[in-house]
Motif scaffolding. Sequence first.
Motif, PDB file in Angstrom:
ATOM      1  N   PHE A  47       0.849  -1.185   0.000  1.00 19.75           N
ATOM      2  CA  PHE A  47       0.000   0.000   0.000  1.00 19.75           C
ATOM      3  C   PHE A  47       0.889   1.241   0.000  1.00 19.75           C
ATOM      4  CE2 PHE A  47      -1.709   3.553   2.395  1.00 19.75           C
ATOM      5  CZ  PHE A  47      -3.001   3.704   1.923  1.00 19.75           C
ATOM      6  N   GLY A  48       0.613   2.158  -0.917  1.00 20.92           N
ATOM      7  CA  GLY A  48       1.314   3.433  -0.941  1.00 20.92           C
ATOM      8  C   GLY A  48       0.330   4.561  -1.129  1.00 20.92           C
ATOM      9  N   CYS A  49       0.777   5.776  -0.867  1.00 22.44           N
ATOM     10  CA  CYS A  49      -0.129   6.913  -0.964  1.00 22.44           C
ATOM     11  C   CYS A  49       0.673   8.184  -1.210  1.00 22.44           C
ATOM     12  CB  CYS A  49      -0.932   7.037   0.322  1.00 22.44           C
ATOM     13  SG  CYS A  49      -2.238   8.302   0.270  1.00 22.44           S
ATOM     14  N   THR A  50       0.028   9.139  -1.891  1.00 27.31           N
ATOM     15  CA  THR A  50       0.617  10.456  -2.134  1.00 27.31           C
ATOM     16  C   THR A  50      -0.022  11.477  -1.210  1.00 27.31           C
ATOM     17  OG1 THR A  50       1.112  10.004  -4.454  1.00 27.31           O
ATOM     18  CG2 THR A  50       0.901  12.307  -3.820  1.00 27.31           C
ATOM     19  N   PRO A  51       0.740  12.036  -0.262  1.00 29.30           N
ATOM     20  CA  PRO A  51       0.242  13.133   0.570  1.00 29.30           C
ATOM     21  C   PRO A  51       0.570  14.454  -0.096  1.00 29.30           C
ATOM     22  CG  PRO A  51       2.376  12.452   1.368  1.00 29.30           C
ATOM     23  CD  PRO A  51       2.099  11.617   0.123  1.00 29.30           C
ATOM     24  N   VAL A  52      -0.047  15.521   0.388  1.00 29.98           N
ATOM     25  CA  VAL A  52       0.276  16.840  -0.161  1.00 29.98           C
ATOM     26  C   VAL A  52       0.732  17.810   0.920  1.00 29.98           C
ATOM     27  CG1 VAL A  52      -1.319  16.564  -2.099  1.00 29.98           C
ATOM     28  CG2 VAL A  52      -2.104  17.710  -0.005  1.00 29.98           C
ATOM     29  N   ASP A  53       0.782  17.350   2.174  1.00 30.00           N
ATOM     30  CA  ASP A  53       1.270  18.219   3.245  1.00 30.00           C
ATOM     31  C   ASP A  53       1.857  17.365   4.357  1.00 30.00           C
ATOM     32  OD1 ASP A  53      -0.934  17.155   4.535  1.00 30.00           O
ATOM     33  OD2 ASP A  53      -2.029  19.056   4.688  1.00 30.00           O
ATOM     34  N   ALA A  54       2.420  18.023   5.359  1.00 33.07           N
ATOM     35  CA  ALA A  54       3.082  17.306   6.453  1.00 33.07           C
ATOM     36  C   ALA A  54       2.108  16.422   7.220  1.00 33.07           C
ATOM     37  CB  ALA A  54       3.750  18.301   7.397  1.00 33.07           C
ATOM     38  N   ASP A  55       0.870  16.883   7.374  1.00 35.09           N
ATOM     39  CA  ASP A  55      -0.127  16.067   8.068  1.00 35.09           C
ATOM     40  C   ASP A  55      -0.310  14.733   7.359  1.00 35.09           C
ATOM     41  OD1 ASP A  55      -2.500  15.650   9.939  1.00 35.09           O
ATOM     42  OD2 ASP A  55      -3.503  15.579   7.979  1.00 35.09           O
ATOM     43  N   GLY A  56      -0.378  14.764   6.035  1.00 35.36           N
ATOM     44  CA  GLY A  56      -0.509  13.525   5.270  1.00 35.36           C
ATOM     45  C   GLY A  56       0.708  12.637   5.404  1.00 35.36           C
ATOM     46  N   VAL A  57       1.879  13.251   5.404  1.00 37.61           N
ATOM     47  CA  VAL A  57       3.122  12.493   5.559  1.00 37.61           C
ATOM     48  C   VAL A  57       3.130  11.761   6.900  1.00 37.61           C
ATOM     49  CG1 VAL A  57       5.624  12.694   5.896  1.00 37.61           C
ATOM     50  CG2 VAL A  57       4.503  13.958   4.041  1.00 37.61           C
ATOM     51  N   TYR A  58       2.784  12.468   7.969  1.00 33.94           N
ATOM     52  CA  TYR A  58       2.815  11.854   9.298  1.00 33.94           C
ATOM     53  C   TYR A  58       1.738  10.789   9.446  1.00 33.94           C
ATOM     54  CZ  TYR A  58       5.684  15.968  10.118  1.00 33.94           C
ATOM     55  OH  TYR A  58       6.658  16.928  10.028  1.00 33.94           O
ATOM     56  N   PHE A  59       0.605  10.987   8.783  1.00 37.85           N
ATOM     57  CA  PHE A  59      -0.447   9.966   8.805  1.00 37.85           C
ATOM     58  C   PHE A  59       0.041   8.680   8.147  1.00 37.85           C
ATOM     59  CE2 PHE A  59      -3.934   7.976   6.329  1.00 37.85           C
ATOM     60  CZ  PHE A  59      -4.627   7.411   7.399  1.00 37.85           C
ATOM     61  N   LEU A  60       0.748   8.788   7.034  1.00 35.82           N
ATOM     62  CA  LEU A  60       1.260   7.597   6.353  1.00 35.82           C
ATOM     63  C   LEU A  60       2.298   6.881   7.215  1.00 35.82           C
ATOM     64  CD1 LEU A  60       1.507   8.857   2.663  1.00 35.82           C
ATOM     65  CD2 LEU A  60      -0.291   7.495   3.736  1.00 35.82           C
TER      66      LEU A  60
END
Length: 352
Positions: A111-124
């Motif tokens: 599973f992979g995902c593209t975040p667009v901000d730091a919140d998304g990065v930390y969630f992943l």
Amino acid sequence: MIFKELNKPYIIAEIGCNHNGNTELGLKMIKSAKDCGADAVKFQYFTKENLFTEQYMSDLDEGSVKIENIDKWETKELNLDGVSEQIDEFINDKEQLGVFKKYCDDIGIDFGCTPVDADGVYFLKEINSSFIKLASMDADNLEMIEAAIDTGLPILISTGMADLQEIDAVYNLFKSKKFDNFSLLHTVSIYPPRDEIVNLNFIDTLNALYDCEIGYSDHTLGFSVPLAAIGKGVKVIEKHFTLDKEMFGWDHKVSADEKDLKIICEEGNKVYRTLGSSYKVLSPEEIEKREKFRRSATLNVDVRKGHVLTKEDFVYKRPGTGIRPGEIDYVLGRKFKNDTKKDKTLLLSDFD
């Protein structure tokens, strides 16, 4: 998963938001990607608020700003009017992504995902995503890249719209942080690009310049270009994926369907296996076949003991178990030990 240790193509089915916000459809797409042979699926995590200004969003809704795969449209089936409503309907939230991640773990696909901000990065990082994929729009966003590096998760980054100086800066940031588990993906950020601007030969340049895994993120139609990239030695391939190219939504028309994805996975692995080595290496099968298919000096007349071999006495015939054409000078002018019949494969032991 360590990109530099890949020994076969790593095929990523980019679902993105092609599940159109429907969790059940997303789960079905994950299973389908797995069945087609993909190694990973990838989603996107963004909101209107963390990606667009209100004015830009308004311009998209009004149609004064257009993007190839995101446009104003209306459908009776979904009852959506404008890009703003599409985003509200189609995007992934954290809860949905958590469901997708758990299902990927259950059936054995990354599973992979593209975040667009730091919140998304930390969630992943929190859900232990198999990798973080940074989009081409962030190829000049070193702060975002550094946040991804700090998670310790493997990182893919597309280089669409980036010039070589910007790619250098990205690579140098990874190296300055002593972070090696990343891959730079050659990308053209047009949906779909003209054949003439895909420029797969730039992959060779990236391989020559950078000590990392070079991959390819594809936005072309069909399956031929990803296979061509694998033919250049690429081991990381990302391709948009859909169950129906005619489905309403953003990326369906530039996506691989199940038939396309299966071809990319099966034929891509076949193409990669055929690349082999840059050296000429004879397989055991070829070495064995030489004896059957090459030719040896073969008498075309009967000769008596003591006869001196001349070029008129022989021709070359299969099998290749006797004196080869390149060895004939060793025996020309030498005498036969015994009477020898026509059609005999000549051996060194036949001569004094």
